[in-house]
Design a protein around this motif. Structure first.
Motif, PDB file in Angstrom:
ATOM      1  N   GLU A  89      13.209  14.052   5.814  1.00 60.43           N
ATOM      2  CA  GLU A  89      11.812  14.134   6.249  1.00 60.43           C
ATOM      3  C   GLU A  89      10.964  14.902   5.242  1.00 60.43           C
ATOM      4  N   SER A  90      11.526  15.924   4.611  1.00 57.24           N
ATOM      5  CA  SER A  90      10.754  16.677   3.616  1.00 57.24           C
ATOM      6  C   SER A  90      10.470  15.814   2.384  1.00 57.24           C
ATOM      7  N   GLU A  91      11.422  14.969   1.991  1.00 57.64           N
ATOM      8  CA  GLU A  91      11.187  14.064   0.860  1.00 57.64           C
ATOM      9  C   GLU A  91      10.190  12.962   1.234  1.00 57.64           C
ATOM     10  N   PHE A  92      10.218  12.535   2.493  1.00 52.75           N
ATOM     11  CA  PHE A  92       9.234  11.555   2.968  1.00 52.75           C
ATOM     12  C   PHE A  92       7.827  12.130   2.808  1.00 52.75           C
ATOM     13  N   ALA A  93       7.645  13.388   3.159  1.00 48.49           N
ATOM     14  CA  ALA A  93       6.342  14.040   3.015  1.00 48.49           C
ATOM     15  C   ALA A  93       5.902  14.047   1.547  1.00 48.49           C
ATOM     16  N   LEU A  94       6.850  14.239   0.632  1.00 47.41           N
ATOM     17  CA  LEU A  94       6.530  14.214  -0.789  1.00 47.41           C
ATOM     18  C   LEU A  94       6.152  12.812  -1.265  1.00 47.41           C
ATOM     19  N   LYS A  95       6.792  11.796  -0.708  1.00 42.33           N
ATOM     20  CA  LYS A  95       6.447  10.413  -1.073  1.00 42.33           C
ATOM     21  C   LYS A  95       4.997  10.118  -0.687  1.00 42.33           C
ATOM     22  N   ILE A  96       4.579  10.646   0.465  1.00 40.73           N
ATOM     23  CA  ILE A  96       3.188  10.475   0.888  1.00 40.73           C
ATOM     24  C   ILE A  96       2.270  11.237  -0.062  1.00 40.73           C
ATOM     25  N   ARG A  97       2.578  12.516  -0.259  1.00 42.66           N
ATOM     26  CA  ARG A  97       1.736  13.375  -1.092  1.00 42.66           C
ATOM     27  C   ARG A  97       1.580  12.838  -2.515  1.00 42.66           C
ATOM     28  N   ASP A  98       2.705  12.428  -3.113  1.00 42.35           N
ATOM     29  CA  ASP A  98       2.709  12.008  -4.511  1.00 42.35           C
ATOM     30  C   ASP A  98       2.451  10.515  -4.714  1.00 42.35           C
ATOM     31  N   ARG A 109       0.847  -1.185   0.000  1.00 42.75           N
ATOM     32  CA  ARG A 109       0.000   0.000   0.000  1.00 42.75           C
ATOM     33  C   ARG A 109       0.886   1.239   0.000  1.00 42.75           C
ATOM     34  N   CYS A 110       0.290   2.368  -0.320  1.00 46.39           N
ATOM     35  CA  CYS A 110       1.030   3.630  -0.289  1.00 46.39           C
ATOM     36  C   CYS A 110       1.363   3.990   1.149  1.00 46.39           C
ATOM     37  N   VAL A 111       2.507   4.607   1.321  1.00 44.44           N
ATOM     38  CA  VAL A 111       2.974   5.012   2.643  1.00 44.44           C
ATOM     39  C   VAL A 111       2.092   6.140   3.183  1.00 44.44           C
ATOM     40  N   ALA A 112       1.936   6.163   4.504  1.00 40.25           N
ATOM     41  CA  ALA A 112       1.167   7.199   5.197  1.00 40.25           C
ATOM     42  C   ALA A 112       2.032   7.816   6.293  1.00 40.25           C
ATOM     43  N   GLU A 113       1.631   8.950   6.786  1.00 41.05           N
ATOM     44  CA  GLU A 113       2.365   9.635   7.858  1.00 41.05           C
ATOM     45  C   GLU A 113       2.568   8.724   9.057  1.00 41.05           C
ATOM     46  N   SER A 114       1.582   7.894   9.366  1.00 36.10           N
ATOM     47  CA  SER A 114       1.677   6.990  10.518  1.00 36.10           C
ATOM     48  C   SER A 114       2.764   5.929  10.360  1.00 36.10           C
TER      49      SER A 114
END
Length: 139
Positions: A24-33, A5-10
């Motif tokens: 961490e900023s790239e992790f946020a982009l992986k979630i968003r995109d 499944r797609c990664v989530a903040e949790s």
């Protein structure tokens, strides 16, 4: 049982237990995109996978990491095949990945139909790693 499944903040603590290179900023982009995945076996997270777009138009698998205790059981293969099907469904015709020449991953990718297509030598840089080999697969 394989699940992806797609990664989530949790998933952040689990993600960073395996991925020591992503900010961490790239992790946020992986979630968003939706360009990061959690790989599960038996209902428990056992691995991660992420990609970006090389040249802004070619899917490039930048990391797949399966917990050592679950390696060799087909989870990595299933995850990559899932990603390939997803990329095919999005209309991409070619996909890429890379690995260091001293890593065993090159053999894994070749078994999945990837072909060697060049390398990058990172001598005299802060990375200080062996040669990085690039591989492609036509979908």
């Amino acid at each position: 049982m394989f699940e992806i499944r797609c990664v989530a903040e949790s998933d952040k603590p689990f993600w960073f237990s395996l991925d020591k290179h992503l900010s961490e900023s790239e992790f946020a982009l992986k979630i968003r995109d939706k360009r990061g995945y959690i790989i599960s076996g038996g209902g428990q997270p056992i691995g991660i996978m992420r990609y970006n777009l090389f040249w802004d138009n070619t899917p490039f698998l930048t990391l797949i990491c399966i917990d050592e205790s679950h390696q060799g059981k087909g989870f990595g293969k299933q995850a990559v095949l899932h990603w390939e099907n997803e990329m095919r469904g999005l209309g991409f015709k070619v996909i890429m990945t890379s690995t260091q020449v001293d890593e065993q991953a090159q053999h894994f990718y070749r078994r999945l139909g990837y072909a060697d297509r060049g390398c990058l030598i990172l001598d005299n840089t802060p990375y200080g790693q062996p040669q990085e080999m690039f591989m492609i697969k036509v979908l």
